[in-house]
Every structure is written in C-alpha cells, then in structure tokens.
Write a protein that holds these residues in place. Structure first.
Motif, PDB file in Angstrom:
ATOM      1  N   LEU A 143       0.834  -1.203   0.000  1.00 52.85           N
ATOM      2  CA  LEU A 143       0.000   0.000   0.000  1.00 52.85           C
ATOM      3  C   LEU A 143       0.871   1.257   0.000  1.00 52.85           C
ATOM      4  CD1 LEU A 143      -2.688   1.571   0.315  1.00 52.85           C
ATOM      5  CD2 LEU A 143      -2.419   1.281   2.789  1.00 52.85           C
ATOM      6  N   ARG A 144       1.890   1.265   0.845  1.00 51.24           N
ATOM      7  CA  ARG A 144       2.793   2.426   0.891  1.00 51.24           C
ATOM      8  C   ARG A 144       3.490   2.637  -0.443  1.00 51.24           C
ATOM      9  NH1 ARG A 144       5.471   3.501   6.659  1.00 51.24           N
ATOM     10  NH2 ARG A 144       3.752   2.777   7.930  1.00 51.24           N
ATOM     11  N   ALA A 145       4.020   1.572  -0.999  1.00 48.91           N
ATOM     12  CA  ALA A 145       4.752   1.685  -2.266  1.00 48.91           C
ATOM     13  C   ALA A 145       3.835   2.181  -3.390  1.00 48.91           C
ATOM     14  CB  ALA A 145       5.378   0.338  -2.636  1.00 48.91           C
ATOM     15  N   SER A 146       2.610   1.663  -3.457  1.00 47.29           N
ATOM     16  CA  SER A 146       1.697   2.106  -4.521  1.00 47.29           C
ATOM     17  C   SER A 146       1.265   3.555  -4.288  1.00 47.29           C
ATOM     18  CB  SER A 146       0.492   1.177  -4.649  1.00 47.29           C
ATOM     19  OG  SER A 146      -0.308   1.222  -3.493  1.00 47.29           O
ATOM     20  N   ALA A 147       1.057   3.953  -3.027  1.00 45.21           N
ATOM     21  CA  ALA A 147       0.703   5.346  -2.727  1.00 45.21           C
ATOM     22  C   ALA A 147       1.866   6.273  -3.070  1.00 45.21           C
ATOM     23  CB  ALA A 147       0.308   5.497  -1.263  1.00 45.21           C
ATOM     24  N   GLU A 148       3.092   5.875  -2.751  1.00 46.04           N
ATOM     25  CA  GLU A 148       4.265   6.693  -3.068  1.00 46.04           C
ATOM     26  C   GLU A 148       4.398   6.890  -4.573  1.00 46.04           C
ATOM     27  OE1 GLU A 148       7.285   4.530  -0.951  1.00 46.04           O
ATOM     28  OE2 GLU A 148       6.719   5.455   0.975  1.00 46.04           O
ATOM     29  N   ARG A 149       4.143   5.851  -5.353  1.00 47.22           N
ATOM     30  CA  ARG A 149       4.184   5.982  -6.815  1.00 47.22           C
ATOM     31  C   ARG A 149       3.085   6.935  -7.300  1.00 47.22           C
ATOM     32  NH1 ARG A 149       5.240   0.471  -6.272  1.00 47.22           N
ATOM     33  NH2 ARG A 149       3.066  -0.078  -6.734  1.00 47.22           N
ATOM     34  N   ALA A 168      -3.092   9.064  10.687  1.00 43.00           N
ATOM     35  CA  ALA A 168      -4.367   9.577  10.164  1.00 43.00           C
ATOM     36  C   ALA A 168      -4.086  10.570   9.045  1.00 43.00           C
ATOM     37  CB  ALA A 168      -5.169  10.226  11.274  1.00 43.00           C
ATOM     38  N   ASN A 169      -3.097  11.434   9.255  1.00 44.49           N
ATOM     39  CA  ASN A 169      -2.565  12.284   8.190  1.00 44.49           C
ATOM     40  C   ASN A 169      -1.284  11.593   7.727  1.00 44.49           C
ATOM     41  OD1 ASN A 169      -4.428  14.569   8.430  1.00 44.49           O
ATOM     42  ND2 ASN A 169      -3.465  14.855  10.418  1.00 44.49           N
ATOM     43  N   TRP A 170      -1.117  11.471   6.431  1.00 43.78           N
ATOM     44  CA  TRP A 170       0.014  10.742   5.877  1.00 43.78           C
ATOM     45  C   TRP A 170       0.975  11.767   5.294  1.00 43.78           C
ATOM     46  CZ3 TRP A 170      -1.245   5.988   2.323  1.00 43.78           C
ATOM     47  CH2 TRP A 170      -0.091   5.236   2.080  1.00 43.78           C
ATOM     48  N   THR A 171       2.225  11.744   5.745  1.00 49.53           N
ATOM     49  CA  THR A 171       3.217  12.712   5.285  1.00 49.53           C
ATOM     50  C   THR A 171       4.315  12.007   4.497  1.00 49.53           C
ATOM     51  OG1 THR A 171       2.794  14.069   7.240  1.00 49.53           O
ATOM     52  CG2 THR A 171       4.805  14.545   6.002  1.00 49.53           C
ATOM     53  N   PHE A 172       4.664  12.603   3.367  1.00 52.31           N
ATOM     54  CA  PHE A 172       5.727  12.092   2.508  1.00 52.31           C
ATOM     55  C   PHE A 172       6.835  13.133   2.401  1.00 52.31           C
ATOM     56  CE2 PHE A 172       1.685  10.438   1.088  1.00 52.31           C
ATOM     57  CZ  PHE A 172       1.916   9.092   0.876  1.00 52.31           C
ATOM     58  N   ALA A 173       8.048  12.676   2.227  1.00 46.70           N
ATOM     59  CA  ALA A 173       9.178  13.550   1.912  1.00 46.70           C
ATOM     60  C   ALA A 173       9.556  13.303   0.458  1.00 46.70           C
ATOM     61  CB  ALA A 173      10.367  13.248   2.821  1.00 46.70           C
ATOM     62  N   VAL A 174       9.947  14.374  -0.225  1.00 45.77           N
ATOM     63  CA  VAL A 174      10.370  14.287  -1.623  1.00 45.77           C
ATOM     64  C   VAL A 174      11.793  14.818  -1.686  1.00 45.77           C
ATOM     65  CG1 VAL A 174       9.854  14.963  -3.996  1.00 45.77           C
ATOM     66  CG2 VAL A 174       7.994  14.791  -2.321  1.00 45.77           C
ATOM     67  N   ASP A 175      12.713  14.005  -2.219  1.00 46.45           N
ATOM     68  CA  ASP A 175      14.098  14.458  -2.318  1.00 46.45           C
ATOM     69  C   ASP A 175      14.683  14.106  -3.672  1.00 46.45           C
ATOM     70  OD1 ASP A 175      15.765  11.940  -2.338  1.00 46.45           O
ATOM     71  OD2 ASP A 175      14.793  11.634  -0.409  1.00 46.45           O
ATOM     72  N   ASP A 176      15.840  14.697  -3.932  1.00 48.62           N
ATOM     73  CA  ASP A 176      16.538  14.441  -5.200  1.00 48.62           C
ATOM     74  C   ASP A 176      17.878  13.756  -4.960  1.00 48.62           C
ATOM     75  OD1 ASP A 176      18.150  16.428  -4.173  1.00 48.62           O
ATOM     76  OD2 ASP A 176      17.891  17.805  -5.853  1.00 48.62           O
ATOM     77  N   ASP A 177      17.992  12.984  -3.887  1.00 48.76           N
ATOM     78  CA  ASP A 177      19.216  12.296  -3.454  1.00 48.76           C
ATOM     79  C   ASP A 177      20.226  13.234  -2.806  1.00 48.76           C
ATOM     80  OD1 ASP A 177      18.414   9.692  -4.233  1.00 48.76           O
ATOM     81  OD2 ASP A 177      19.110  10.057  -6.294  1.00 48.76           O
ATOM     82  N   VAL A 178      19.995  14.550  -2.849  1.00 48.58           N
ATOM     83  CA  VAL A 178      20.915  15.507  -2.235  1.00 48.58           C
ATOM     84  C   VAL A 178      20.210  16.294  -1.137  1.00 48.58           C
ATOM     85  CG1 VAL A 178      22.380  17.527  -2.658  1.00 48.58           C
ATOM     86  CG2 VAL A 178      22.257  15.704  -4.366  1.00 48.58           C
ATOM     87  N   GLN A 179      19.011  16.764  -1.443  1.00 54.66           N
ATOM     88  CA  GLN A 179      18.280  17.603  -0.498  1.00 54.66           C
ATOM     89  C   GLN A 179      16.790  17.315  -0.557  1.00 54.66           C
ATOM     90  OE1 GLN A 179      18.698  21.709  -1.596  1.00 54.66           O
ATOM     91  NE2 GLN A 179      18.106  21.355  -3.699  1.00 54.66           N
TER      92      GLN A 179
END
Length: 164
Positions: free
Chosen positions: A7-13, A36-47
């Motif tokens: 579920l996490r992997a499909s949501a991240e995609r 309950a609130n789902w938080t994601f981080a987005v990075d570019d391998d550096v920041q």
C-alpha cells in the motif's frame, strides 16, 4: 511483500505521478509519517525538495484545510521562526484532492521545506523553541486570517495543550 508495504509503495508511486503532473516536481517520494494524516518527503538524493500531506479521510473539511494553509502563508518569519509554506500547483491551488490506488480520495497539500533541524535536548535548542513560540504568539493578526478556525475543537487538543 506485505499489504502495508505494498500500500505504501503504490501510494508513493501515485504521489510521485501527482507531483510530476500537477507541480512539475520530480524526485524520490517516501513515507515520512504514516498516520491519520500521511506525510511524505520528496528528495533528489541531495536535499529535501518538498513535503506532502494527505489529510485524514474524515474530520477535515476543505474550508479547514484552506484556513490552515492561509495561516501558514501569513506567518511572518523571524530569526527564530520559520514554517513550511504551501506550494501552489499549475492551477494556483494550495491544496486539491487526489485518488489513491486503493480508491480513497484524500485532500493533499505540498509544502516547501523550512530551514532548520530537529530540536536536540539542549538548553540552547529549548530556548530557541521558546523564542519561536513567543514570536508566533506575538503575531496576533493571524487570528484575522482564519477567524473561524477552532484549534481547541475536542478533548484531545485540550489535553495536548495542557501537556505543553
């Protein structure tokens, strides 16, 4: 692969595709906090490029989210205080709705990261956190930005404030 990991992997995609299509933002999307609130981080391998919040499926109306985001936009930065501010998508929206692969619809907002770091258990960091809270409380004009926002809407919020 267990169901939760799948579920996490499909949501991240799905979030990665949403960010690409609606914000022109590409990067690695990974779950930072699953609740309950789902938080994601987005990075570019550096920041870190952004944070994404999927709001809980009940109890958060679009007007509530709009008020929260308006307050974040209105907070004045100080040497001790900075907040993550919502980004706007290609249609100038600070939030919208996204459908996850499991079929659920969630309100979603994307935030620029704020400068800083996690607090350490040191006197200097506690003083800085206190200064940031004092700076925030001095900004009384924030009440006008979202006059109908009730931050003490249930017993859980009151208990949290009492603990602080």
């Amino acid at each position: 692969m267990d169901m939760d990991h799948e579920l996490r992997a499909s949501a991240e995609r799905a979030i990665a595709a949403y960010l690409r299509d609606c914000y022109g933002l590409t990067g690695n999307v990974c779950t930072a906090v699953k609740g309950a609130n789902w938080t994601f981080a987005v990075d570019d391998d550096v920041q870190t490029l952004a944070f994404v919040r999927l709001y809980r499926t009940s109890g958060r109306l679009p007007v509530d989210v709009a008020s929260e985001l308006a307050v974040l936009q209105a907070i004045q930065s100080t040497p001790a205080l900075e907040v993550s501010r919502p980004l706007t998508d290609h249609w100038c929206r600070t939030f919208s709705e996204v459908q996850l692969p499991d079929g659920t619809q969630r309100l979603i907002a994307v935030f620029a990261p704020a400068a800083g770091r996690e607090l350490a258990a040191t006197e200097a960091d506690f003083r800085r956190a206190g200064a940031a809270l004092a700076d925030l409380h001095r900004q009384s004009e924030l009440a006008r930005v979202a006059p109908n926002r009730d931050i003490l809407s249930d017993l859980g919020d009151q208990q949290t404030v009492a603990m602080i």
